[in-house]
Design a protein around this motif. Structure first.
Motif, PDB file in Angstrom:
ATOM      1  N   ARG A  86       6.158  -7.674   9.428  1.00 13.81           N
ATOM      2  CA  ARG A  86       5.865  -7.372  10.842  1.00 13.81           C
ATOM      3  C   ARG A  86       6.876  -6.396  11.435  1.00 13.81           C
ATOM      4  N   GLN A  87       8.126  -6.447  11.000  1.00 10.97           N
ATOM      5  CA  GLN A  87       9.136  -5.508  11.497  1.00 10.97           C
ATOM      6  C   GLN A  87       8.942  -4.107  10.927  1.00 10.97           C
ATOM      7  N   LEU A  88       8.387  -3.997   9.724  1.00  9.87           N
ATOM      8  CA  LEU A  88       8.214  -2.703   9.076  1.00  9.87           C
ATOM      9  C   LEU A  88       6.953  -1.963   9.492  1.00  9.87           C
ATOM     10  N   VAL A  89       5.907  -2.686   9.861  1.00 11.56           N
ATOM     11  CA  VAL A  89       4.622  -2.054  10.187  1.00 11.56           C
ATOM     12  C   VAL A  89       4.766  -0.937  11.221  1.00 11.56           C
ATOM     13  N   PRO A  90       5.463  -1.139  12.341  1.00  7.30           N
ATOM     14  CA  PRO A  90       5.584  -0.036  13.308  1.00  7.30           C
ATOM     15  C   PRO A  90       6.288   1.194  12.718  1.00  7.30           C
ATOM     16  N   ALA A  91       7.342   1.002  11.932  1.00  8.12           N
ATOM     17  CA  ALA A  91       8.063   2.134  11.351  1.00  8.12           C
ATOM     18  C   ALA A  91       7.208   2.855  10.315  1.00  8.12           C
ATOM     19  N   LEU A  92       6.488   2.105   9.505  1.00  7.78           N
ATOM     20  CA  LEU A  92       5.633   2.725   8.495  1.00  7.78           C
ATOM     21  C   LEU A  92       4.447   3.441   9.137  1.00  7.78           C
ATOM     22  N   THR A  93       3.936   2.907  10.208  1.00  8.80           N
ATOM     23  CA  THR A  93       2.832   3.549  10.925  1.00  8.80           C
ATOM     24  C   THR A  93       3.318   4.815  11.610  1.00  8.80           C
ATOM     25  N   ALA A  94       4.474   4.766  12.249  1.00 12.93           N
ATOM     26  CA  ALA A  94       5.014   5.918  12.978  1.00 12.93           C
ATOM     27  C   ALA A  94       5.328   7.078  12.042  1.00 12.93           C
ATOM     28  N   GLY A  95       5.672   6.793  10.801  1.00 15.46           N
ATOM     29  CA  GLY A  95       6.025   7.832   9.853  1.00 15.46           C
ATOM     30  C   GLY A  95       4.835   8.608   9.304  1.00 15.46           C
ATOM     31  N   ARG A  96       3.643   8.193   9.639  1.00 19.31           N
ATOM     32  CA  ARG A  96       2.434   8.863   9.145  1.00 19.31           C
ATOM     33  C   ARG A  96       2.077  10.039  10.036  1.00 19.31           C
ATOM     34  N   LEU A  97       1.550  11.077   9.420  1.00 20.72           N
ATOM     35  CA  LEU A  97       1.156  12.255  10.186  1.00 20.72           C
ATOM     36  C   LEU A  97      -0.176  12.057  10.899  1.00 20.72           C
ATOM     37  N   ASN A  98      -1.074  11.311  10.297  1.00 22.13           N
ATOM     38  CA  ASN A  98      -2.361  11.078  10.937  1.00 22.13           C
ATOM     39  C   ASN A  98      -2.982   9.791  10.402  1.00 22.13           C
ATOM     40  N   GLY A  99      -3.787   9.174  11.232  1.00 25.02           N
ATOM     41  CA  GLY A  99      -4.459   7.952  10.822  1.00 25.02           C
ATOM     42  C   GLY A  99      -3.556   6.743  10.832  1.00 25.02           C
ATOM     43  N   HIS A 100      -4.175   5.617  10.585  1.00 23.89           N
ATOM     44  CA  HIS A 100      -3.452   4.353  10.515  1.00 23.89           C
ATOM     45  C   HIS A 100      -3.761   3.682   9.185  1.00 23.89           C
ATOM     46  N   PRO A 101      -2.772   3.082   8.571  1.00 20.69           N
ATOM     47  CA  PRO A 101      -3.008   2.406   7.297  1.00 20.69           C
ATOM     48  C   PRO A 101      -4.018   1.270   7.460  1.00 20.69           C
ATOM     49  N   ASP A 102      -4.729   0.976   6.400  1.00 19.62           N
ATOM     50  CA  ASP A 102      -5.578  -0.205   6.358  1.00 19.62           C
ATOM     51  C   ASP A 102      -4.669  -1.348   5.922  1.00 19.62           C
ATOM     52  N   TRP A 103      -4.156  -2.090   6.885  1.00 20.59           N
ATOM     53  CA  TRP A 103      -3.163  -3.115   6.580  1.00 20.59           C
ATOM     54  C   TRP A 103      -3.734  -4.277   5.783  1.00 20.59           C
ATOM     55  N   THR A 104      -5.066  -4.343   5.660  1.00 26.34           N
ATOM     56  CA  THR A 104      -5.657  -5.412   4.839  1.00 26.34           C
ATOM     57  C   THR A 104      -5.517  -5.119   3.346  1.00 26.34           C
ATOM     58  N   THR A 105      -5.372  -3.844   2.977  1.00 26.88           N
ATOM     59  CA  THR A 105      -5.225  -3.485   1.572  1.00 26.88           C
ATOM     60  C   THR A 105      -3.883  -2.829   1.259  1.00 26.88           C
ATOM     61  N   ALA A 106      -3.108  -2.533   2.282  1.00 20.77           N
ATOM     62  CA  ALA A 106      -1.825  -1.850   2.083  1.00 20.77           C
ATOM     63  C   ALA A 106      -0.840  -2.734   1.327  1.00 20.77           C
ATOM     64  N   VAL A 107       0.021  -2.071   0.566  1.00 18.04           N
ATOM     65  CA  VAL A 107       1.095  -2.744  -0.159  1.00 18.04           C
ATOM     66  C   VAL A 107       2.400  -2.109   0.302  1.00 18.04           C
ATOM     67  N   VAL A 108       3.343  -2.932   0.720  1.00 21.91           N
ATOM     68  CA  VAL A 108       4.658  -2.448   1.114  1.00 21.91           C
ATOM     69  C   VAL A 108       5.643  -2.894   0.035  1.00 21.91           C
ATOM     70  N   LEU A 109       6.398  -1.925  -0.477  1.00 21.64           N
ATOM     71  CA  LEU A 109       7.387  -2.201  -1.515  1.00 21.64           C
ATOM     72  C   LEU A 109       8.787  -1.961  -0.984  1.00 21.64           C
ATOM     73  N   ARG A 110       9.704  -2.856  -1.350  1.00 19.91           N
ATOM     74  CA  ARG A 110      11.117  -2.712  -1.001  1.00 19.91           C
ATOM     75  C   ARG A 110      11.852  -2.250  -2.246  1.00 19.91           C
ATOM     76  N   LEU A 111      12.591  -1.149  -2.139  1.00 18.26           N
ATOM     77  CA  LEU A 111      13.397  -0.628  -3.232  1.00 18.26           C
ATOM     78  C   LEU A 111      14.854  -0.792  -2.831  1.00 18.26           C
ATOM     79  N   THR A 112      15.545  -1.708  -3.486  1.00 19.14           N
ATOM     80  CA  THR A 112      16.928  -2.013  -3.163  1.00 19.14           C
ATOM     81  C   THR A 112      17.839  -1.423  -4.242  1.00 19.14           C
ATOM     82  N   PRO A 113      18.778  -0.539  -3.849  1.00 22.11           N
ATOM     83  CA  PRO A 113      19.672   0.053  -4.854  1.00 22.11           C
ATOM     84  C   PRO A 113      20.434  -1.016  -5.628  1.00 22.11           C
ATOM     85  N   VAL A 114      20.576  -0.776  -6.935  1.00 18.69           N
ATOM     86  CA  VAL A 114      21.356  -1.685  -7.778  1.00 18.69           C
ATOM     87  C   VAL A 114      22.538  -0.906  -8.335  1.00 18.69           C
ATOM     88  N   ALA A 115      23.648  -1.617  -8.514  1.00 16.09           N
ATOM     89  CA  ALA A 115      24.876  -0.969  -9.000  1.00 16.09           C
ATOM     90  C   ALA A 115      24.753  -0.624 -10.454  1.00 16.09           C
TER      91      ALA A 115
END
Length: 115
Positions: A86-115
């Motif tokens: 819920r915290q990421l949806v506004p940022a991910l939506t705002a970063g798009r140039l046009n349209g809105h993601p279909d949040w029913t099928t969207a996949v959000v991935l977290r990439l965390t740097p590892v040492a």
């Protein structure tokens, strides 16, 4: 990880490669020490990344295209309807140039740097 944090926070595009795959451009959101990417039907194609546990992330210079930094990252899906989601949806939506993601099928991935 100071360099990774600085580079990833400022990057408009990162190149991401799942194991055994070629790097592809990805439009990221950086938050709290991790890169977040939106993929799924109708969204940016990130071959093999949703099934990977680790990937390689590369930041390139906008001026020369040369590599600025590269790092390994742990890959994890963000649980749909979690607080993190819920915290990421506004940022991910705002970063798009046009349209809105279909949040029913969207996949959000977290990439965390590892040492």
């Amino acid at each position: 990880m100071g360099l990774v944090d600085e580079v990833a926070r400022k990057a408009a595009v990162l190149w991401v490669a799942a194991p055994g795959r070629d790097p592809v451009p990805a439009w990221p959101v950086w938050r709290d020490g991790a890169t977040y990417l939106l993929t799924g039907p109708g969204e940016q194609a990130l071959p093999g990344l949703a099934d990977a546990t680790e990937c390689t992330v590369t930041a390139r210079s906008a001026d020369t295209g040369g590599r600025v930094a590269a790092w390994r990252a742990a890959v994890a899906p963000v649980e749909r309807d979690s607080d993190e989601w819920r915290q990421l949806v506004p940022a991910l939506t705002a970063g798009r140039l046009n349209g809105h993601p279909d949040w029913t099928t969207a996949v959000v991935l977290r990439l965390t740097p590892v040492a």
